[in-house]
Design an enzyme around this catalytic site. Structure first.
Site, PDB file in Angstrom:
ATOM      1  N   GLY A 176     -20.120   3.698 -13.349  1.00 23.60           N
ATOM      2  CA  GLY A 176     -20.719   2.443 -13.789  1.00 23.60           C
ATOM      3  C   GLY A 176     -19.728   1.304 -13.675  1.00 23.60           C
ATOM      4  N   GLY A 177     -19.791   0.390 -14.638  1.00 25.89           N
ATOM      5  CA  GLY A 177     -18.916  -0.763 -14.622  1.00 25.89           C
ATOM      6  C   GLY A 177     -17.446  -0.407 -14.711  1.00 25.89           C
ATOM      7  N   GLY A 409      -6.147  -9.992  22.210  1.00 22.21           N
ATOM      8  CA  GLY A 409      -6.034 -10.545  20.869  1.00 22.21           C
ATOM      9  C   GLY A 409      -5.376  -9.606  19.886  1.00 22.21           C
ATOM     10  CB  ALA A 410      -5.243  -5.919  19.636  1.00 24.26           C
TER      11      ALA A 410
END
Length: 519
Positions: A176-177, A409-410
């Site tokens: 949960g939280g 770009g790498a």
């Protein structure tokens, strides 16, 4: 012979009794049940985490404030969480350990206040926070007070982020939280088969989506280590997990104003590594982890996120006794291509190291970003930009070594000179180019190849010519983008020299509230 306890002053006798009750937690039966489940008690865990005899407990006698649903008759001293501070290898550490033997370790308002108090203390004194999580979640009987308690903890996790190291060990349920506190911390460890994390459990998922899944498959250590990436390290049991926490802390400063702790080095910093001269070659994959272990002190490399996004390797090691963070493309998986998960994994690790002044050593062998519709539709543009941003923003010493491919770009993204890397090296096997020779030749010489009497021979000639001119480290070195092309066997020596040079590096980013990293 008279009972010596009968002679104690009433005030001391009362303190004795309260201490006994607090130390008993949920009682011997519940502790025995914890052991049967393969788990240790909260206090046993603290004893293993901290140096012997160093733990100082605070808020031992705190109890919850709820009187509804018969809770006024279920008050246990300490209220299900043990908090305080101690030492790890002689250095201060703040700790809280959730106690599943007390009301299933569920969080009340008073319980949350205890955690918040020690987290505030950690910020005041500049000490790491270690959370040992084993809780059934919010204490339902307290309603919104329990929810408020979680939010109070989340706020402190956020404010402490980048100030003091925060490590979460998940040693039981965390659902949960409750999952969001560990999620904000720097590193998460999980025990195998005895811990799990999820926001919605199997019953909720079955009701809403009709999907059947076990707790282990949904939120166990293996799932979060390999599939979701939520978990950074796994361990077979509590003892191994706590040993891992101690080792992690050995690489980290107590806070962001300090340098990481240096250890006495036995492994000579001027040691050559002759096997590197033949490990990396033009064709075929190699295991980059072998390269890392060959270079670092005593071959010890603590890999982080080892089972997630295995096309990139990250972890902690030492050279000359000084901690370093290693980021390395892994040619054995997806040829070392960057993809969404690898970008997220590496970016997170780069920023973690930068927070705590750990120098970065980046080993580059990357043919580019992984092609595919799933990558484009999944947002590789934004996710790849996270890694670019992380490297560019980092102000710690940054040393980059191109071992083989650095395409397109790498090349820019992987800690290139252009995004403020301090010292950029290349092996003679490095291939620094827009793309591989075969692809480039198809574009540049496509017409000539088609018109040639022997297209295959013409293509082979053009490929070889392109490789000679462009697919090597020397053009980049000519332009000053590579500081030195080195013999691979010299790598450890050069790294040690560069780390020594950069130890007192000064760099900073422009004044701003914070950057807007593409989350």
């Amino acid at each position: 012979m008279a009972d010596p306890t009968a002679l104690r002053p009433p005030a001391l006798a009362r303190l004795d009794e309260m201490n006994r009750r607090a130390l008993d937690g949920g009682g011997t039966a519940r502790i025995a049940k914890q052991h049967e489940a393969g788990k240790l008690s909260a206090r046993e865990r603290i004893d293993l985490l901290l140096d012997p005899g160093s733990f100082v407990e605070i808020d031992r006698f705190v109890v919850h404030r709820c009187a509804d649903f018969g809770m006024d008759e279920q008050k246990v001293l300490g209220d299900g969480v043990v908090t305080g501070w101690g030492l790890v290898d002689g250095r201060k550490v703040v700790v809280f350990a959730q106690d599943f033997t007390v009301i299933d370790g569920s969080l009340s308002g008073a319980y949350a206040s205890k955690i918040c108090k020690v987290m505030d203390l950690a910020m005041k004194v500049g000490a790491p926070v270690v959370g040992l999580n084993d809780s059934g979640g919010a204490r339902i009987q307290e309603g919104v007070e329990s929810l408020a308690g979680y939010a109070d903890i989340f706020l402190r996790n956020t404010l402490a982020s980048g100030v003091v190291p925060q490590i979460s060990a998940i040693l039981g349920p965390c659902a949960g939280g409750a999952v969001y506190s560990p999620a904000i911390t720097d590193l998460i460890l999980m025990t195998e088969r005895t811990s799990y994390m999820f926001v919605n459990g199997p019953d909720v998922i079955r009701t809403v989506t009709s999907e059947d899944v076990t707790k282990e498959d949904l939120g166990g250590a293996a799932t979060h280590a390999a599939r979701s990436g939520v978990c950074h390290l796994t361990a077979p049991d509590d003892r191994a997990a706590l040993a891992q926490v101690r080792e992690l802390l050995s690489f980290l400063p107590s806070n962001n104003t300090e340098a990481p702790p240096r250890h006495a080095a036995v492994d000579p910093v001027d040691r050559e590594v002759p096997e590197l001269d033949t490990m990396v070659h033009a064709e075929g994959p190699y295991d980059v982890r072998q390269l890392v272990r060959a270079v670092v002190d005593d071959g010890r490399f603590l890999e982080i996120h080892a089972r997630f996004a295995q096309n990139i390797v990250v972890g902690l090691a030492r050279i000359g006794g000084a901690p370093i963070g290693v980021i390395a493309n892994q040619p054995q998986v997806l040829a070392g291509c960057l993809d969404i998960k690898a970008s997220i994994k590496a970016a997170r690790f780069v920023r973690f190291c930068d927070c705590f002044n750990v120098p970065l050593v980046t080993l580059v062998d990357v043919p580019g970003f992984l092609p595919g519709l799933d990558q484009e539709y999944g947002g590789i543009i934004a996710h790849g930009a996270k890694l670019l941003y992380a490297f560019a923003e980092a102000t710690v010493p940054k040393i980059t070594v191109i071992t083989r491919k650095a395409y397109g770009g790498a090349y820019d993204v992987m800690a290139s000179k252009h995004i403020r890397a301090d010292y950029n090296l290349a092996f003679p096997t490095a291939e620094i180019a827009l793309m591989g020779a075969e692809g480039a030749v198809n574009i540049v010489y496509g017409r000539e190849i088609q018109q040639a009497a022997d297209p295959a021979a013409a293509r082979a000639r053009f490929v070889e010519d392109y490789k000679t001119k462009f697919v090597n480290p020397y053009k980049a070195a000519e332009l000053g983008f590579i500081d030195e092309v080195i013999y691979p066997c010299m790598l450890r020596i050069r790294l040690a020299q560069a780390l020594d040079l950069l130890r007192d590096k000064r760099d900073k980013n422009p004044p701003k509230k914070h950057g807007n990293i593409p989350l």
